[in-house]
Structure formats: structure tokens, C-alpha cells
Design a protein around this motif. Structure first.
Motif, PDB file in Angstrom:
ATOM      1  N   THR A 151       0.834  -1.206   0.000  1.00 41.91           N
ATOM      2  CA  THR A 151       0.000   0.000   0.000  1.00 41.91           C
ATOM      3  C   THR A 151       0.868   1.254   0.000  1.00 41.91           C
ATOM      4  O   THR A 151       0.598   2.221  -0.722  1.00 41.91           O
ATOM      5  N   LEU A 152       1.929   1.221   0.815  1.00 42.55           N
ATOM      6  CA  LEU A 152       2.853   2.353   0.854  1.00 42.55           C
ATOM      7  C   LEU A 152       3.462   2.608  -0.519  1.00 42.55           C
ATOM      8  O   LEU A 152       3.536   3.749  -0.987  1.00 42.55           O
ATOM      9  N   LEU A 153       3.923   1.541  -1.162  1.00 40.26           N
ATOM     10  CA  LEU A 153       4.545   1.693  -2.471  1.00 40.26           C
ATOM     11  C   LEU A 153       3.538   2.173  -3.514  1.00 40.26           C
ATOM     12  O   LEU A 153       3.878   2.985  -4.388  1.00 40.26           O
ATOM     13  N   LYS A 154       2.308   1.687  -3.426  1.00 38.12           N
ATOM     14  CA  LYS A 154       1.271   2.133  -4.352  1.00 38.12           C
ATOM     15  C   LYS A 154       1.002   3.624  -4.179  1.00 38.12           C
ATOM     16  O   LYS A 154       0.893   4.383  -5.153  1.00 38.12           O
ATOM     17  N   ASN A 155       0.935   4.072  -2.913  1.00 44.35           N
ATOM     18  CA  ASN A 155       0.708   5.495  -2.639  1.00 44.35           C
ATOM     19  C   ASN A 155       1.893   6.340  -3.095  1.00 44.35           C
ATOM     20  O   ASN A 155       1.730   7.436  -3.643  1.00 44.35           O
ATOM     21  N   ALA A 156       3.101   5.804  -2.867  1.00 48.36           N
ATOM     22  CA  ALA A 156       4.300   6.529  -3.288  1.00 48.36           C
ATOM     23  C   ALA A 156       4.368   6.624  -4.811  1.00 48.36           C
ATOM     24  O   ALA A 156       4.777   7.653  -5.368  1.00 48.36           O
ATOM     25  N   ASP A 157       3.960   5.573  -5.487  1.00 49.43           N
ATOM     26  CA  ASP A 157       3.941   5.575  -6.943  1.00 49.43           C
ATOM     27  C   ASP A 157       2.933   6.600  -7.470  1.00 49.43           C
ATOM     28  O   ASP A 157       3.184   7.263  -8.486  1.00 49.43           O
ATOM     29  N   ASN A 158       1.822   6.733  -6.769  1.00 49.03           N
ATOM     30  CA  ASN A 158       0.833   7.742  -7.136  1.00 49.03           C
ATOM     31  C   ASN A 158       1.419   9.147  -7.029  1.00 49.03           C
ATOM     32  O   ASN A 158       1.262   9.985  -7.925  1.00 49.03           O
ATOM     33  N   ALA A 159       2.134   9.410  -5.930  1.00 45.78           N
ATOM     34  CA  ALA A 159       2.771  10.714  -5.750  1.00 45.78           C
ATOM     35  C   ALA A 159       3.872  10.920  -6.782  1.00 45.78           C
ATOM     36  O   ALA A 159       4.067  12.034  -7.296  1.00 45.78           O
ATOM     37  N   LEU A 160       4.604   9.862  -7.102  1.00 45.05           N
ATOM     38  CA  LEU A 160       5.651   9.937  -8.119  1.00 45.05           C
ATOM     39  C   LEU A 160       5.065  10.309  -9.477  1.00 45.05           C
ATOM     40  O   LEU A 160       5.627  11.142 -10.200  1.00 45.05           O
ATOM     41  N   TYR A 161       3.934   9.722  -9.824  1.00 47.25           N
ATOM     42  CA  TYR A 161       3.285  10.019 -11.097  1.00 47.25           C
ATOM     43  C   TYR A 161       2.930  11.504 -11.172  1.00 47.25           C
ATOM     44  O   TYR A 161       3.130  12.162 -12.209  1.00 47.25           O
ATOM     45  N   ARG A 162       2.453  12.061 -10.070  1.00 47.01           N
ATOM     46  CA  ARG A 162       2.101  13.487 -10.054  1.00 47.01           C
ATOM     47  C   ARG A 162       3.343  14.366 -10.176  1.00 47.01           C
ATOM     48  O   ARG A 162       3.297  15.423 -10.792  1.00 47.01           O
ATOM     49  N   ALA A 163       4.470  13.900  -9.597  1.00 46.04           N
ATOM     50  CA  ALA A 163       5.727  14.644  -9.746  1.00 46.04           C
ATOM     51  C   ALA A 163       6.196  14.620 -11.196  1.00 46.04           C
ATOM     52  O   ALA A 163       6.684  15.629 -11.725  1.00 46.04           O
ATOM     53  N   LYS A 164       6.034  13.482 -11.859  1.00 46.97           N
ATOM     54  CA  LYS A 164       6.404  13.367 -13.271  1.00 46.97           C
ATOM     55  C   LYS A 164       5.558  14.297 -14.142  1.00 46.97           C
ATOM     56  O   LYS A 164       6.078  15.020 -15.012  1.00 46.97           O
ATOM     57  N   THR A 165       4.254  14.284 -13.920  1.00 46.79           N
ATOM     58  CA  THR A 165       3.348  15.082 -14.755  1.00 46.79           C
ATOM     59  C   THR A 165       3.467  16.572 -14.452  1.00 46.79           C
ATOM     60  O   THR A 165       3.051  17.410 -15.263  1.00 46.79           O
ATOM     61  N   ALA A 166       4.042  16.906 -13.298  1.00 54.14           N
ATOM     62  CA  ALA A 166       4.210  18.319 -12.936  1.00 54.14           C
ATOM     63  C   ALA A 166       5.452  18.932 -13.572  1.00 54.14           C
ATOM     64  O   ALA A 166       5.733  20.120 -13.375  1.00 54.14           O
ATOM     65  N   GLY A 167       6.216  18.117 -14.322  1.00 48.03           N
ATOM     66  CA  GLY A 167       7.365  18.683 -15.029  1.00 48.03           C
ATOM     67  C   GLY A 167       8.677  17.992 -14.709  1.00 48.03           C
ATOM     68  O   GLY A 167       9.732  18.424 -15.168  1.00 48.03           O
ATOM     69  N   LYS A 168       8.639  16.926 -13.909  1.00 45.27           N
ATOM     70  CA  LYS A 168       9.832  16.154 -13.552  1.00 45.27           C
ATOM     71  C   LYS A 168      10.814  16.978 -12.710  1.00 45.27           C
ATOM     72  O   LYS A 168      10.597  18.149 -12.446  1.00 45.27           O
ATOM     73  N   ASN A 169      11.908  16.313 -12.282  1.00 40.95           N
ATOM     74  CA  ASN A 169      12.908  16.957 -11.425  1.00 40.95           C
ATOM     75  C   ASN A 169      12.235  17.642 -10.239  1.00 40.95           C
ATOM     76  O   ASN A 169      12.548  18.763  -9.884  1.00 40.95           O
ATOM     77  N   SER A 170      11.252  16.931  -9.633  1.00 43.09           N
ATOM     78  CA  SER A 170      10.489  17.532  -8.538  1.00 43.09           C
ATOM     79  C   SER A 170      10.004  16.412  -7.623  1.00 43.09           C
ATOM     80  O   SER A 170      10.209  15.232  -7.893  1.00 43.09           O
ATOM     81  N   TYR A 171       9.360  16.788  -6.530  1.00 45.11           N
ATOM     82  CA  TYR A 171       8.804  15.799  -5.617  1.00 45.11           C
ATOM     83  C   TYR A 171       7.387  16.194  -5.249  1.00 45.11           C
ATOM     84  O   TYR A 171       7.008  17.369  -5.275  1.00 45.11           O
ATOM     85  N   LYS A 172       6.597  15.188  -4.925  1.00 47.48           N
ATOM     86  CA  LYS A 172       5.231  15.393  -4.466  1.00 47.48           C
ATOM     87  C   LYS A 172       4.934  14.484  -3.301  1.00 47.48           C
ATOM     88  O   LYS A 172       5.387  13.330  -3.251  1.00 47.48           O
ATOM     89  N   PHE A 173       4.150  14.996  -2.343  1.00 48.45           N
ATOM     90  CA  PHE A 173       3.682  14.176  -1.224  1.00 48.45           C
ATOM     91  C   PHE A 173       2.404  13.460  -1.618  1.00 48.45           C
ATOM     92  O   PHE A 173       1.572  14.003  -2.355  1.00 48.45           O
ATOM     93  N   PHE A 174       2.205  12.250  -1.078  1.00 43.65           N
ATOM     94  CA  PHE A 174       0.949  11.583  -1.297  1.00 43.65           C
ATOM     95  C   PHE A 174      -0.114  12.257  -0.447  1.00 43.65           C
ATOM     96  O   PHE A 174       0.100  12.502   0.737  1.00 43.65           O
TER      97      PHE A 174
END
Length: 313
Positions: free
Chosen positions: A290-313
Motif C-alpha cells: 500500500t505504501l509503495l502504491k501510494n508513493a507511486d501515485n505521488a511519483l506520477y504526479r511529480a512526473k506530470t508536474a514537469g519532472k525533477n520535482s517531488y510530491k507528497f501523497f
């Protein structure tokens, strides 16, 4: 990469096998104190003693500055034992003599224990509060015991390591969350931006070199924190776990540091990193998947926000 005490505690039957090693050594030198140690980058840990010898001031779990230990003088490169049959008669430094005398050791034998790749693990040691003679046959037998113990360590060590980068693998991450996740912490889920192009343009051998360099940089980051470790999940996906991290501000500060460490490359590699961040509380029963799934969700948002960035779940 150094085997940590936390990693050792995950090894199957480590305590039992360590006790067997000491019992075998005691059969060879029954009147001596025998003990096992391990090394970190800066410290030595007394892992296990054959018995409680009130004459010698060593205890299980004792942590000593590595530069202040006699075991650090053992010749690991040539796999040679260090022998002091009477420290009062040896032509060694006053500092070394004082180190031994402080714990009431008058005679000492240190056998190096290394992994197959040459990495130092620690030592199998024999000590006594009086002068002693260590015969060649006894030393040879102890070296064989240490060598057999190192084979066991290798098998366990590589079960928890990624073969390409040397970082921990998914198996280690799963075992950690079975045993230690109740301390709370935060997961950083990292994915390299532009890595596919490196493979496509420069080939997979170059891609592997990039992954190894990423691992070196991540290992340097986690070495700055006693509570951190890095994992390669597979491909260009990595995890950093920080335990006992409290504030969102501190988490953001560490994320910025990770981004800065991974966005500087030769101009031929257009690489950066995106991070998905998931904190987990103390005593949480949350499932790792579940943690990894949530982290992957936040990672996807960081990618779509322009990369080279981070997002919290």
C-alpha cells in the motif's frame, strides 16, 4: 558496502551460527575469551562473546571507535592474523598497548573476516588477561572457522542486495517492514527522468553505469543519516527510507537534497529525478504494498508536474 547491525539481525540463524563459531573456537583454545566483532565505517561492534570473562572488560553490544581498536590493525588485505602473545613485550605503539591494557588484555589474536568481494566484515578474536602462546595449528584452525563463517555471511548478504548496484533489494525492504516499520518514517520513491533515452541512445552497458553511479550517490546520501537506507526496486526505480523523521519541512529539505544530488550529469545525459513521498506514522500497521502504491501515485504526479520535482501523497 558495510553490513549493518540491522542487516545482521535479519539473517537466518545468525545468533545460532555465531554461537557455534565461538564454541568451535573454544574447543581449540578453551582457556581463552573468544569473541566476534563487526565493523562499520567508523565503529567496531562486539557482536558476541564466548563467555563472560570478568577479567577482561568487554561486553556484547559494546561500540568502539574503529581507530581506537586493535582489530583495525589486522591485515585484511593479505588475510593475515594479528598476534600479540605478551603486549608488554611487543614493539607496538604506546597507544595500542594502552588500548589493550585498558580492557585488561595481555595477549591477543585477531583473525580477519572478509566477504568474497574483499569487503571487511570484522574479526574473530581471542584474548586473555595473561600472556599466552598461540601455536600455528590453532591459528590455522581458527582461520578455517573464520573462512566458513564468511561464506555464510556472503550467502545472506547477497540475498538482500541488488546484484548490479550493491544497494539493498526488494527482499530487504519487505523484511525491514516486517520487523522495523513500527518506528515510523518516510519513503522516497525515486524514478530517473530521461533514463530510457540513455539506454536507447548509448546502450544498456552505459545505462548500467548510470545506475551504478546513481547507487553511489544514494549511498552517500544515506550515509549522512544513521536511520536511512537505499533500495533498488528494479530498472531505474529506487527507494530511500528515512526512519524517525518528524516534520514536513525536514522531509522537503531532504527531498531537495536528493534532487540536487541526482540532477548533475554530463551534457550527453539529460537526466534528473522525480520523487513520490509517503510518510508513515509510528506503530502503523500499513502494508508495504500500500505504501509503495501510494508513493507511486505521488511519483506520477511529480512526473506530470514537469519532472525533477517531488510530491507528497
Amino acid at each position: 558496502m558495510v553490513i549493518t547491525l540491522q542487516e545482521l539481525q535479519m539473517y537466518r540463524n545468525f545468533d545460532e551460527l555465531a554461537s557455534d563459531v565461538l564454541d568451535l573456537a573454544k574447543e581449540i583454545l578453551p582457556d581463552k575469551l573468544v569473541y566476534l566483532t563487526s565493523f562499520s565505517d567508523k565503529q567496531q561492534i562486539i557482536l558476541k562473546l564466548s563467555n563472560i570473562d570478568t577479567s577482561i572488560l568487554l561486553t556484547e553490544g559494546m561500540v568502539i571507535n574503529l581507530n581506537e581498536t586493535v582489530c583495525n590493525r589486522v591485515d585484511f588485505e593479505n588475510k593475515l592474523p594479528l598476534i600479540y602473545e605478551d603486549i608488554r613485550e611487543e614493539t607496538c605503539s604506546d597507544d595500542l598497548r594502552n588500548i589493550l591494557e585498558e580492557v585488561n588484555i595481555k595477549s591477543y589474536l585477531g583473525i580477519p573476516i572478509s566477504l568474497v568481494n574483499g569487503e571487511r566484515f570484522g574479526t574473530l578474536c581471542v584474548a586473555h588477561h595473561e600472556d599466552s602462546h598461540f601455536d600455528k595449528k590453532s591459528i590455522n584452525l581458527l582461520q578455517k572457522i573464520a573462512r566458513m563463517f564468511s561464506y555464510y555471511l556472503d550467502l545472506e548478504h547477497f540475498a538482500y542486495r541488488d546484484s548490479l548496484t550493491g544497494l539493498y533489494n526488494r527482499h530487504y525492504l519487505s523484511k525491514f517492514f516486517e520487523d522495523h516499520s513500527k518506528t515510523g518514517g518516510v519513503i522516497f520513491f525515486l524514478d530517473l527522468d530521461g533514463f530510457k533515452k540513455v539506454n536507447d541512445i548509448h546502450g544498456h552497458d552505459t545505462g548500467d553505469l548510470v545506475l551504478k553511479e546513481v547507487a553511489l550517490r544514494l549511498q552517500k546520501i544515506v550515509n549522512e543519516h544513521n536511520d536511512a537506507f537505499a533500495v533498488r526496486l528494479g530498472g531505474d526505480e529506487f527507494i530511500i527510507n528515512f526512519s524517525q523523521i518528524s516534520t514536513r519541512e525536514e522531509i522537503s529539505k531532504r527531498a531537495e537534497h536528493v534532487l540536487n544530488c541526482l540532477n548533475t550529469w554530463d551534457s550527453e545525459y539529460q537526466l534528473s529525478t522525480s520523487i513520490g513521498i509517503v510518510p508513515y506514522p509510528v506503530d502503523s500497521n500499513i502494508n508495504l504494498n500500500t505504501l509503495l502504491k501510494n508513493a507511486d501515485n505521488a511519483l506520477y504526479r511529480a512526473k506530470t508536474a514537469g519532472k525533477n520535482s517531488y510530491k507528497f501523497f
